[in-house]
Design an enzyme around this catalytic site. Structure first.
Site, PDB file in Angstrom:
ATOM      1  N   CYS A   1      45.637  88.341  87.791  1.00 10.73           N
ATOM      2  CA  CYS A   1      44.094  87.827  87.989  1.00 10.73           C
ATOM      3  C   CYS A   1      43.959  86.394  88.119  1.00 10.73           C
ATOM      4  O   CYS A   1      43.296  85.667  88.668  1.00 10.73           O
ATOM      5  CB  CYS A   1      43.258  88.546  87.071  1.00 10.73           C
ATOM      6  SG  CYS A   1      43.765  89.045  85.499  1.00 10.73           S
TER       7      CYS A   1
ATOM      8  N   LYS B   1      35.116  98.433  82.021  1.00 13.04           N
ATOM      9  CA  LYS B   1      36.032  98.955  83.221  1.00 13.04           C
ATOM     10  C   LYS B   1      35.611 100.440  83.239  1.00 13.04           C
ATOM     11  O   LYS B   1      35.278 101.170  82.175  1.00 13.04           O
ATOM     12  CB  LYS B   1      37.544  98.645  82.873  1.00 13.04           C
ATOM     13  CG  LYS B   1      38.159  99.338  81.803  1.00 13.04           C
ATOM     14  CD  LYS B   1      39.615  99.102  81.756  1.00 13.04           C
ATOM     15  CE  LYS B   1      40.285  99.865  80.574  1.00 13.04           C
ATOM     16  NZ  LYS B   1      41.784  99.667  80.624  1.00 13.04           N
TER      17      LYS B   1
ATOM     18  N   HIS C   1      37.900  93.465  89.039  1.00 15.93           N
ATOM     19  CA  HIS C   1      39.421  93.556  89.082  1.00 15.93           C
ATOM     20  C   HIS C   1      39.139  95.265  89.362  1.00 15.93           C
ATOM     21  O   HIS C   1      38.761  95.929  89.163  1.00 15.93           O
ATOM     22  CB  HIS C   1      40.061  93.605  87.804  1.00 15.93           C
ATOM     23  CG  HIS C   1      39.783  92.351  87.183  1.00 15.93           C
ATOM     24  ND1 HIS C   1      40.860  91.350  86.677  1.00 15.93           N
ATOM     25  CD2 HIS C   1      38.494  91.532  86.685  1.00 15.93           C
ATOM     26  CE1 HIS C   1      40.276  90.219  86.192  1.00 15.93           C
ATOM     27  NE2 HIS C   1      39.101  90.379  86.042  1.00 15.93           N
TER      28      HIS C   1
ATOM     29  N   HIS D   1      41.413  91.730  93.464  1.00 20.46           N
ATOM     30  CA  HIS D   1      40.131  91.062  93.081  1.00 20.46           C
ATOM     31  C   HIS D   1      39.212  90.894  93.964  1.00 20.46           C
ATOM     32  O   HIS D   1      39.572  90.239  95.102  1.00 20.46           O
ATOM     33  CB  HIS D   1      40.559  89.872  92.102  1.00 20.46           C
ATOM     34  CG  HIS D   1      41.584  90.062  90.888  1.00 20.46           C
ATOM     35  ND1 HIS D   1      43.060  90.000  91.353  1.00 20.46           N
ATOM     36  CD2 HIS D   1      41.543  90.636  89.756  1.00 20.46           C
ATOM     37  CE1 HIS D   1      43.620  90.558  90.016  1.00 20.46           C
ATOM     38  NE2 HIS D   1      42.684  91.017  89.073  1.00 20.46           N
TER      39      HIS D   1
ATOM     40  N   ARG E   1      55.621  93.078  81.452  1.00 24.23           N
ATOM     41  CA  ARG E   1      54.933  93.229  79.904  1.00 24.23           C
ATOM     42  C   ARG E   1      55.747  93.757  79.120  1.00 24.23           C
ATOM     43  O   ARG E   1      56.699  94.643  79.354  1.00 24.23           O
ATOM     44  CB  ARG E   1      53.689  94.216  80.163  1.00 24.23           C
ATOM     45  CG  ARG E   1      52.511  93.570  80.788  1.00 24.23           C
ATOM     46  CD  ARG E   1      51.357  94.625  81.160  1.00 24.23           C
ATOM     47  NE  ARG E   1      50.382  94.270  82.380  1.00 24.23           N
ATOM     48  CZ  ARG E   1      49.355  94.885  82.610  1.00 24.23           C
ATOM     49  NH1 ARG E   1      49.197  96.151  82.024  1.00 24.23           N
ATOM     50  NH2 ARG E   1      48.516  94.473  83.638  1.00 24.23           N
TER      51      ARG E   1
ATOM     52  N   GLN F   1      51.770  96.078  90.622  1.00 24.06           N
ATOM     53  CA  GLN F   1      50.499  96.694  90.691  1.00 24.06           C
ATOM     54  C   GLN F   1      50.103  96.718  92.235  1.00 24.06           C
ATOM     55  O   GLN F   1      50.283  95.651  92.817  1.00 24.06           O
ATOM     56  CB  GLN F   1      49.721  95.783  89.773  1.00 24.06           C
ATOM     57  CG  GLN F   1      49.983  96.151  88.246  1.00 24.06           C
ATOM     58  CD  GLN F   1      48.695  95.123  87.403  1.00 24.06           C
ATOM     59  OE1 GLN F   1      48.505  93.769  87.727  1.00 24.06           O
ATOM     60  NE2 GLN F   1      48.124  95.692  86.644  1.00 24.06           N
TER      61      GLN F   1
END
Length: 648
Positions: free
Chosen positions: A344, A475, A521, A395, A373, A391
């Site tokens: 992002c 979210k 997102h 966005h 991560r 991923q």
């Protein structure tokens, strides 16, 4: 004695003596309720029937018909019953803690000898004896010093340590299951006979450090599962058997899809077959995003910490980031960078290049972003939980009044994708502000109100999931249920007013002034790696034909058929079908077994007759019957099957 007022679920209130217990309340309502009662809910708290109520309260009596409290109590009592059984079988064993977990419980023991599978059988037998005794369960609150002396006298040092860690203002509650005693905050059932003796099973033994500290004693942890009845237990054990058969790690080996090794923990070595699934899925997603009005970008994987500090990730997310220090030439100090854990902030930087107008919004920016991560080694799980992943990230930069329409558009977009991939239904959870977050409460109020209104405008009432939002915004979480009932959280949609502010993103509005865009997102699959693992397990390796890495094997029965085998393979490839030849000098049954294990959807067998008649014998994965068809028909049919659903 002073009186208190208790209010029941139907709104009725009654007066009782202060200190009345829920057991006495149930008895006063009816003897049948008193007999069926297992616990209570008092002012929203799960309450033991023996605990006194000291003030005006809301109360509801629980019975075994109330699933959540019933299962909690059954599993909690079984933890104690198991510990009692272990100490009755081996009196020298010292006990520690035994919490309830999803589907069951565990209890940690300090025992010199390792528990064996045979020991688990003996423990189960002893547990059923204890259940059949219907021993009463009683509770008392003790003074701290008395409890410590009790455990010191009984050589239970772990219990002493637990008491010393309990804050001074909290009660020291003791429970007895018959003669056996444990330190526990409760609640519990009223006697051991309330536990269903045919609805539990001890599953496994594992090592566990005391209090999770690798410098402390290694204990033995026994896991168990429990349900309200034997039918539910049987269904759960069947699900576990199915899950073992479908395990993507096992199927990954059999299908030669990928491997992982200790030199790259949490990262995947994709083999040709696995990478074919990956690229086929990625091509499908790319086409869908182009149709959906997205522009595709690509951003750096290593980014200076300054951007992460501006975005808030350095403060809120650093423990999950891989830090990279580099000695830059002529620099006085090392440059500190991080592998990007998400895309992002980089997308905001692209948005900021050049002047944006309200006419450019909504701007839908997508990336197949490679992220890293840090996950603890104990949390890694095949390709489902990894440290390096991609991923299907995007966005949407929008105005506030575009939130509802973009939310609706995304839900429709996601529904089509999930339907194509074999998931006709999904659930939506609404996750609001977490404890650790960026942005003011006013900003969060605005974001949560906007997202909830947008979801409802789409005709969906989501399930609330308190405190589980991202640190920058609320979210929606889209959860799929697979063929054996497991739930997977995949897609997300988040409303973010924080990041555009922190990174100074603006657009020119109709009034000619600068305004902040809202950043939406969204992800559909979540990560390619995890979603491929889900697909493998959902289909038990028998992937939809268009996704299967090896779609057709054309196998010879006799060597004289080799030329025709190659002709068939060439015809299939020309029609867009992934086909390969197997002309090894092996019997056809051997070839069929081998390729079936590899989950090849279609095997075409060719012998003398097929060569003469220009036909093929078709064997489909999972079917015992074969059929004979012409080369022209099979090429046409399989070409149709090989076409991705969005291109049909």
């Amino acid at each position: 004695m002073s009186q208190i007022s208790l209010t029941f679920p139907d709104g009725a209130s009654r007066s009782y003596d202060k200190g009345v217990t829920p057991a006495e309340v149930a008895e006063g309502i009816s003897k049948s309720l008193a007999k069926k009662a297992i616990s209570a809910v008092v002012n929203g708290q799960h309450w033991d029937l023996q605990w006194p109520i000291e003030a005006d309260s809301q109360i509801a009596i629980n019975t075994m018909a109330d699933d959540a409290p019933a299962l909690e109590l059954i599993r909690h009592d079984l933890a104690h019953i198991m510990a009692r059984a272990v100490q009755e079988l081996w009196p020298d064993v010292r006990v520690t803690i035994g919490p309830v977990i999803e589907k069951g419980w565990y209890y940690d023991f300090d025992r010199a000898e390792p528990f064996t599978p045979e020991d688990l059988g003996e423990i189960e037998k002893k547990m059923r004896e204890i259940i059949n005794k219907r021993d009463p369960v009683t509770t008392e609150v003790w003074e701290r010093d008395r409890a410590i002396k009790y455990y010191e006298a009984n050589n239970e040092p772990y219990k002493v340590e637990l008491i010393e860690a309990i804050p001074g203002n909290e009660p020291i509650r003791m429970y007895w299951h018959g003669h056996w005693q444990d330190l526990c905050r409760g609640p519990h059932l009223q006697h051991t006979g309330q536990v269903p003796g045919d609805a539990f099973k001890l599953m496994s033994v594992a090592g566990a450090y005391w209090r999770g500290d690798s410098n402390r004693q290694m204990l033995q942890r026994i896991y168990g599962v429990a349900f309200k009845n034997k039918e539910d237990l049987r269904a759960h054990l069947h699900m576990l058997e199915e899950a073992a058969k479908r395990d993507h790690r096992k199927l990954g080996r059999e299908m030669d899809l990928f491997h992982m090794q200790e030199e790259a923990p949490g990262q995947i070595f994709w083999h040709p077959n696995g990478w074919k699934i990956y690229t086929t899925l990625q091509d499908y997603m790319r086409r869908q995003q182009e149709k959906g009005g997205y522009v595709e970008v690509n951003t750096p994987q290593v980014v200076d910490r300054k951007l992460w500090e501006k975005s808030g990730h350095w403060e809120k997310y650093q423990e999950n980031m891989f830090i990279v220090e580099v000695d830059e030439e002529h620099a006085r100090e090392k440059a500190v960078n991080a592998l990007k854990p998400m895309n992002c902030p980089c997308h905001v930087e692209i948005f900021k290049v050049g002047l944006k107008s309200y006419r450019d919004l909504p701007l839908r920016m997508a990336e197949f972003g490679s992220c890293a991560r840090y996950e603890p080694s104990g949390a890694l799980h095949g390709i489902m939980r990894v440290r390096g992943f991609t991923q299907d990230d995007a966005h949407i930069f929008a105005t506030e009044d575009q939130i509802a329409s973009e939310c609706q558009r995304f839900i429709d977009f996601l529904s089509n994708i999930y339907r194509d991939l074999g998931f006709a239904k999904f659930d939506i959870l609404f996750s609001d502000r977490p404890d650790t977050r960026a942005g003011s409460d006013e900003v969060w109020d605005k974001a949560e109100t906007a997202l909830l209104a947008a979801t409802r405008a789409a005709g969906i009432e989501p399930t609330m999931n308190p405190g589980e939002g991202a640190f920058y915004g609320p979210k929606l979480e889209f959860s799929l249920t697979d063929a054996i009932g497991r739930v997977w959280q995949c897609g997300t949609f988040q409303v973010d007013f924080v990041l555009p502010e922190r990174l100074d993103a603006t657009y020119i509005g109709q009034d000619g002034a600068k305004h902040r865009p809202v950043m939406l997102h969204r992800a559909c699959l979540g990560s390619f790696e995890r979603f491929i693992g889900i697909l493998i397990e959902e289909h038990a390796g028998k992937l939809p034909f268009w996704l299967a890495p090896r779609q057709v094997v054309v196998a010879s029965i006799v060597s004289e058929a080799d030329d025709y085998v190659h002709e068939v393979v060439a015809a299939l490839k020309a029609a867009g079908v992934r086909a390969e030849a197997d002309i090894r000098n092996e019997k056809i049954n051997y070839k069929v077994r081998e390729h079936s294990l590899g989950k090849v959807p279609v095997i075409l067998a060719i012998g003398h007759r097929e060569v003469e008649e220009r036909t093929v014998t078709v064997r489909r994965l999972g079917e015992k019957q074969t059929s004979v068809t012409s080369l022209t028909e099979i090429v046409s049919s399989l070409s149709q099957d090989a076409t991705p659903p969005d291109l049909l």
